[in-house]
Scaffold this motif. Sequence first.
Motif, mmCIF file in Angstrom:
data_model
loop_
_atom_site.group_PDB
_atom_site.id
_atom_site.type_symbol
_atom_site.label_atom_id
_atom_site.label_comp_id
_atom_site.label_asym_id
_atom_site.label_seq_id
_atom_site.Cartn_x
_atom_site.Cartn_y
_atom_site.Cartn_z
ATOM 1 N N ASP A 109 0.875 -1.178 0.000
ATOM 2 C CA ASP A 109 0.000 0.000 0.000
ATOM 3 C C ASP A 109 0.905 1.217 0.000
ATOM 4 N N PHE A 110 0.821 2.015 -1.052
ATOM 5 C CA PHE A 110 1.694 3.176 -1.158
ATOM 6 C C PHE A 110 1.509 4.088 0.051
ATOM 7 N N SER A 111 2.622 4.598 0.568
ATOM 8 C CA SER A 111 2.600 5.411 1.783
ATOM 9 C C SER A 111 2.987 6.848 1.498
ATOM 10 N N GLU A 112 2.030 7.726 1.669
ATOM 11 C CA GLU A 112 2.306 9.159 1.547
ATOM 12 C C GLU A 112 3.331 9.595 2.587
ATOM 13 N N TYR A 141 -2.308 7.430 -7.459
ATOM 14 C CA TYR A 141 -2.021 6.636 -6.268
ATOM 15 C C TYR A 141 -0.645 6.944 -5.691
ATOM 16 N N VAL A 142 0.335 7.233 -6.553
ATOM 17 C CA VAL A 142 1.717 7.431 -6.088
ATOM 18 C C VAL A 142 2.117 8.902 -6.066
ATOM 19 N N LYS A 152 3.621 1.938 -10.105
ATOM 20 C CA LYS A 152 2.730 0.810 -9.807
ATOM 21 C C LYS A 152 3.122 -0.373 -10.686
ATOM 22 N N THR A 309 3.828 -1.554 -5.569
ATOM 23 C CA THR A 309 4.460 -0.380 -6.163
ATOM 24 C C THR A 309 5.962 -0.453 -5.936
ATOM 25 N N SER A 382 -3.611 6.893 0.568
ATOM 26 C CA SER A 382 -2.149 6.865 0.720
ATOM 27 C C SER A 382 -1.706 7.139 2.152
ATOM 28 N N THR A 383 -2.612 7.605 2.989
ATOM 29 C CA THR A 383 -2.304 7.816 4.408
ATOM 30 C C THR A 383 -2.654 6.592 5.258
ATOM 31 N N ASP A 385 -1.535 3.857 6.563
ATOM 32 C CA ASP A 385 -0.413 3.035 6.980
ATOM 33 C C ASP A 385 -0.789 2.289 8.262
#
Length: 426
Positions: A109-112, A141-142, A152, A309, A382-383, A385
């Motif tokens: 899961d992409f992390s901002e 998403y990224v 991705k 990703t 993206s938040t 986590d």
Amino acid sequence: MSARRAELSRRGFLTGSLLVAAGSVVTTACTTDPTGSGSGSGAKTTLNVWFHAYGEAGAQDAALRYAKDFTKANPDIAVKVSWVPGDYTAKLNATLLTSGAPDVFEIGDFSEGMARRGQTAALDDIYGSAEEDFNKAARAYVTVDGKKYGVKMVDDVMMLYYRKSVLAKAGVAPPATFDALRAAAKKLTTAKNKGLYLGNDGLGDAPLMAVWSTGGNLVADGKVGYAAPAAVEAVAALKQLHDDKSLLIGFTTDWWDPSAFAQGVVPIQWSGLWAMPAIKEALGDDFGVIPWPAFKAGGTPAVRVGGWTSCVNAKGKHVAAAKRFVQWLWVEQTTLQKDFAESYGFHVSPRTSVAATAGKLSQGAAKDTVGLAARYGRSNPSTWDTATATPLAAAANKIVRGEGDPARLLADAARQSQTAVDKQRS
């Protein structure tokens, strides 16, 4: 991606492939050698590239083959492929704080927050003319503050599988509402089998799906939304499945592995598109797929779209070489991208041109799944986590066990999640 075989879970251990000693992670690894000497002396740079331990047969060999092909094309850069089983996210987060951090790594899961903390490098410069070929959702998403911090690799779709013959024999239609899902699970439960499998904890992704099934959001515009009244009602309703004793809990593998469904232990299971080849091998065409149903009128069905990703360690010693690896594999090599998406479980390529040639996803239940993702797909923000997600999971566990008022539990959890979101965005 997830495990295909019964002995492997999505984050399960591969025998002999991981040792944890004095807090360090030791993995099986293979380093490409452009000289053929075994020393790697022909390369000026050696990249450490991390993959989580995909369970699908052939995935590890594919990763090694891609690395070797890269080094053939870029003989100055050797690649050490590290295959990391176990709790990949926890190990990655810990290792990123050390001198042994990988140069390139994948995240589920992409992390901002990782981008804002300067852990991941901006990769806008490697997309080139291929940028528009990545679907809009994959690019968004990224993206953090206008810059892209990853590429991705695949989209993973998660939905409900159901056994056609079993439901038909019981006179049960594929459920289209939450009440129908509850009724189906209850009716399909017998003295020997439960009706529904969501995960070994009896929840899996269900709390997220419950929120989305109301049309709500986990987080939107920086504000946590899962304590809204409609979301509270939907999450609280999950307790009904537990009260009915219609859930399979404590199976030998978790929801990301299709064994419970493929072996006929349950007629309905939450899992992912990656599991479809194994399910089809076991059951032929005796299965279908449906979204998580709308909670009630005004809500919406939902499927979860996750995936992996590729990111570059912004604090690594070889940022330029790492960018070149990511660019070569995930931007330039569309043939390898197609191979990765279709040959080791089923996944959807985020590349429009690659997805258009995905013959294995153009028919039957796979085609249906791709259609569900296009129509009902929802992705974690993206938040989202560990710090943001854990309070919801903890509250949902208490709710289904009857350990408190759902509205209060979710309100308290949402405050914790909001603190985590604010910390990421500060």
